[in-house]
Design a protein around this motif. Structure first.
Motif, PDB file in Angstrom:
ATOM      1  N   PRO A   1      15.615  19.527  -6.802  1.00 14.75           N
ATOM      2  CA  PRO A   1      14.854  19.108  -5.610  1.00 14.75           C
ATOM      3  C   PRO A   1      13.451  19.705  -5.609  1.00 14.75           C
ATOM      4  N   ILE A   2      12.529  18.990  -4.973  1.00 19.11           N
ATOM      5  CA  ILE A   2      11.161  19.489  -4.848  1.00 19.11           C
ATOM      6  C   ILE A   2      10.560  18.956  -3.563  1.00 19.11           C
ATOM      7  N   ARG A   3       9.817  19.799  -2.896  1.00 19.38           N
ATOM      8  CA  ARG A   3       9.098  19.403  -1.684  1.00 19.38           C
ATOM      9  C   ARG A   3       7.682  19.019  -2.095  1.00 19.38           C
ATOM     10  N   GLU A   4       7.382  17.726  -2.025  1.00 24.61           N
ATOM     11  CA  GLU A   4       6.083  17.241  -2.483  1.00 24.61           C
ATOM     12  C   GLU A   4       5.000  17.540  -1.446  1.00 24.61           C
ATOM     13  N   LEU A   5       3.940  18.164  -1.907  1.00 28.45           N
ATOM     14  CA  LEU A   5       2.793  18.462  -1.063  1.00 28.45           C
ATOM     15  C   LEU A   5       1.632  17.523  -1.362  1.00 28.45           C
ATOM     16  N   THR A   6       1.341  17.370  -2.649  1.00 27.20           N
ATOM     17  CA  THR A   6       0.228  16.516  -3.071  1.00 27.20           C
ATOM     18  C   THR A   6       0.701  15.289  -3.853  1.00 27.20           C
ATOM     19  N   GLY A   7       1.950  15.282  -4.279  1.00 25.06           N
ATOM     20  CA  GLY A   7       2.442  14.204  -5.134  1.00 25.06           C
ATOM     21  C   GLY A   7       2.305  14.526  -6.605  1.00 25.06           C
TER      22      GLY A   7
ATOM     23  N   LEU B   1       1.134  20.516  -9.935  1.00 23.71           N
ATOM     24  CA  LEU B   1       0.380  21.280  -8.940  1.00 23.71           C
ATOM     25  C   LEU B   1       1.284  21.761  -7.817  1.00 23.71           C
ATOM     26  N   ASP B   2       2.187  20.903  -7.347  1.00 25.75           N
ATOM     27  CA  ASP B   2       3.086  21.288  -6.253  1.00 25.75           C
ATOM     28  C   ASP B   2       3.982  22.458  -6.660  1.00 25.75           C
ATOM     29  N   SER B   3       4.462  22.437  -7.890  1.00 29.79           N
ATOM     30  CA  SER B   3       5.329  23.529  -8.335  1.00 29.79           C
ATOM     31  C   SER B   3       4.570  24.851  -8.387  1.00 29.79           C
ATOM     32  N   LEU B   4       3.291  24.808  -8.766  1.00 30.01           N
ATOM     33  CA  LEU B   4       2.496  26.037  -8.782  1.00 30.01           C
ATOM     34  C   LEU B   4       2.187  26.511  -7.368  1.00 30.01           C
ATOM     35  N   LEU B   5       1.870  25.575  -6.467  1.00 35.24           N
ATOM     36  CA  LEU B   5       1.573  25.952  -5.083  1.00 35.24           C
ATOM     37  C   LEU B   5       2.779  26.580  -4.397  1.00 35.24           C
TER      38      LEU B   5
ATOM     39  N   TRP C   1       8.453   6.489 -16.936  1.00 35.48           N
ATOM     40  CA  TRP C   1       7.627   7.334 -16.060  1.00 35.48           C
ATOM     41  C   TRP C   1       7.437   6.599 -14.729  1.00 35.48           C
ATOM     42  N   PRO C   2       7.762   7.219 -13.611  1.00 41.72           N
ATOM     43  CA  PRO C   2       7.731   6.512 -12.318  1.00 41.72           C
ATOM     44  C   PRO C   2       6.334   6.390 -11.728  1.00 41.72           C
ATOM     45  N   GLY C   3       5.456   5.663 -12.423  1.00 41.70           N
ATOM     46  CA  GLY C   3       4.094   5.494 -11.955  1.00 41.70           C
ATOM     47  C   GLY C   3       3.770   4.051 -11.643  1.00 41.70           C
ATOM     48  N   LEU C   4       2.477   3.762 -11.511  1.00 43.24           N
ATOM     49  CA  LEU C   4       2.044   2.411 -11.186  1.00 43.24           C
ATOM     50  C   LEU C   4       2.347   1.433 -12.314  1.00 43.24           C
ATOM     51  N   GLY C   5       2.272   1.894 -13.552  1.00 45.29           N
ATOM     52  CA  GLY C   5       2.506   1.010 -14.687  1.00 45.29           C
ATOM     53  C   GLY C   5       3.908   0.444 -14.703  1.00 45.29           C
ATOM     54  N   SER C   6       4.893   1.307 -14.538  1.00 45.33           N
ATOM     55  CA  SER C   6       6.277   0.837 -14.512  1.00 45.33           C
ATOM     56  C   SER C   6       6.546  -0.001 -13.268  1.00 45.33           C
ATOM     57  N   LEU C   7       5.871   0.320 -12.159  1.00 47.27           N
ATOM     58  CA  LEU C   7       6.011  -0.493 -10.950  1.00 47.27           C
ATOM     59  C   LEU C   7       5.419  -1.883 -11.163  1.00 47.27           C
ATOM     60  N   LEU C   8       4.283  -1.967 -11.862  1.00 48.08           N
ATOM     61  CA  LEU C   8       3.682  -3.263 -12.158  1.00 48.08           C
ATOM     62  C   LEU C   8       4.588  -4.089 -13.057  1.00 48.08           C
TER      63      LEU C   8
ATOM     64  N   ALA D   1       0.828  -1.208   0.000  1.00 49.50           N
ATOM     65  CA  ALA D   1       0.000   0.000   0.000  1.00 49.50           C
ATOM     66  C   ALA D   1       0.862   1.259   0.000  1.00 49.50           C
ATOM     67  N   GLU D   2       1.980   1.214   0.702  1.00 45.18           N
ATOM     68  CA  GLU D   2       2.878   2.375   0.729  1.00 45.18           C
ATOM     69  C   GLU D   2       3.512   2.608  -0.638  1.00 45.18           C
ATOM     70  N   LEU D   3       3.947   1.532  -1.297  1.00 47.37           N
ATOM     71  CA  LEU D   3       4.549   1.661  -2.627  1.00 47.37           C
ATOM     72  C   LEU D   3       3.537   2.190  -3.637  1.00 47.37           C
ATOM     73  N   ILE D   4       2.304   1.694  -3.556  1.00 42.47           N
ATOM     74  CA  ILE D   4       1.261   2.167  -4.472  1.00 42.47           C
ATOM     75  C   ILE D   4       0.963   3.638  -4.216  1.00 42.47           C
ATOM     76  N   GLY D   5       0.895   4.028  -2.942  1.00 45.59           N
ATOM     77  CA  GLY D   5       0.642   5.422  -2.613  1.00 45.59           C
ATOM     78  C   GLY D   5       1.725   6.357  -3.125  1.00 45.59           C
ATOM     79  N   GLN D   6       2.972   5.878  -3.176  1.00 45.17           N
ATOM     80  CA  GLN D   6       4.068   6.699  -3.682  1.00 45.17           C
ATOM     81  C   GLN D   6       3.996   6.884  -5.193  1.00 45.17           C
ATOM     82  N   ARG D   7       3.548   5.845  -5.905  1.00 42.96           N
ATOM     83  CA  ARG D   7       3.556   5.884  -7.370  1.00 42.96           C
ATOM     84  C   ARG D   7       2.235   6.362  -7.979  1.00 42.96           C
ATOM     85  N   LEU D   8       1.133   6.248  -7.238  1.00 42.72           N
ATOM     86  CA  LEU D   8      -0.179   6.573  -7.796  1.00 42.72           C
ATOM     87  C   LEU D   8      -0.294   8.024  -8.279  1.00 42.72           C
TER      88      LEU D   8
END
Length: 336
Positions: free
Chosen positions: A173-179, A183-187, A283-290, A88-95
């Protein structure tokens, strides 16, 4: 609306069970031994047996399946064999990366396809209609991996205009707020990072959107043509309303339901179908993780990702049903 929501959620339970059973059986019927993959290369038979017992692979398949369902009911998808971290943690990171890619692709496809579908419907039989049909056939026929490789060769390789892999530069570097990096870069007011992240997402999003443009355009065209044959539209034309008023006040509002349907369903398809595109563009998402999980025979991670895709698709279907009620007053009257 609440009754509709409860009915759809209850109806999703058997779907999740069937998908769980199917993916659980498939990953265990695949050739190879997960315990051998987990153990070291020079591991003995005793080491492999200990590894099998440690991960519960020595239990009967049905026992493993019911144990998996029990954990799933507690929202526990197990621990990844390869990454030694909760699934669940890995999925939450990539989702977030997958959602950001799919939403960008859908936005790009909708912005191009809906106006194209409406224009081809209003110009039925013209050269524009023929061009739209040609684009639709090309979009549906071209495999996404071929389109992605072609874009990489031309845009990144030959013209060197856009990056071909990754999500952002490795040294930024980037400080992730929403992932969601855009959007994070604009915020955070980092517009330079926003431009960089946008340049990274353009090619994979365009690859995903290419196939969707034809589908959404054809559905939009058919919906506008069907509504244009209704009596209330013919009456509006007979009254002498301007073409713009007929389109904006009568055609488009009543053609919204099928367009919303296809857009909602295609978002679910984009999320679950982005595997090949994510692999092509790293692309570091769920697809490449799968893909990495299947390659490593990581059974908990593979099963968890497929179940997550199922939940996302079910959620999108429920969301589309709720949007129906909002955009079509007739449904609100019928349900009351």
């Amino acid at each position: 609306m609440l009754r509709t929501l409860a009915t759809r959620i209850l109806g999703a339970v058997p779907v999740v069970l069937l998908v769980s059973l199917g993916i659980f059986a498939l990953v265990r019927l695949a050739p190879g031994d997960a315990a051998s993959t987990l153990a070291a290369e020079d591991a003995s038979e005793a080491d492999i047996a200990r590894m099998r017992a440690q991960w519960g692979l020595d239990q009967p398949v049905l026992v493993q399946f019911f144990y998996f369902l029990g954990n799933l009911a507690r929202l526990d998808m197990g621990t990844s064999y390869r990454y030694h971290a909760p699934v669940a943690e890995l999925i939450g990171q990539r989702l977030p990366a997958t959602l950001e890619l799919a939403l960008t692709a859908l936005l790009l496809a909708a912005v191009i396809a809906v106006p194209l579908g409406v224009a081809t419907a209003l110009k039925k039989g013209s050269w524009l209609d023929g061009l739209g049909s040609l684009l639709a056939v090309l979009g549906v026929s071209a495999p996404s991996f071929w389109v992605g490789i072609l874009l990489v060769l031309l845009v990144s390789g030959h013209f060197n205009l856009l990056p071909s892999s990754g999500r952002i530069p490795l040294d930024v570097p980037i400080r992730e707020l929403t992932g969601f990096i855009l959007l994070d870069s604009l915020l955070q007011g980092r517009f330079d990072l926003f431009r960089q992240a946008l340049s990274f997402i353009v090619l994979p999003a365009a690859t995903l959107a290419f196939g969707m443009i034809g589908i959404i355009a054809r559905i939009s065209r058919s919906a506008v043509i069907d509504v244009g044959q209704e009596e209330f539209v013919l009456t509006a034309v007979a009254k002498g309303l301007k073409r713009r008023e007929v389109v904006s006040r009568h055609l488009l509002p009543n053609a919204t339901v099928p367009i919303v349907t296809i857009i909602g369903l295609e978002l679910g398809t984009l999320i679950s179908g982005s595997i090949v595109v994510e692999v092509v563009f790293s692309w570091p998402g769920l697809g490449s993780l799968l893909y990495a999980a299947v390659t490593a025979r990581d059974i908990p991670l593979t099963t968890g990702i497929v179940i997550s895709y199922t939940f996302i698709f079910i959620f999108m279907n429920i969301l589309v049903d709720l949007i129906y009620v909002l955009v079509d007053p007739r449904l609100r009257v019928a349900r009351t």
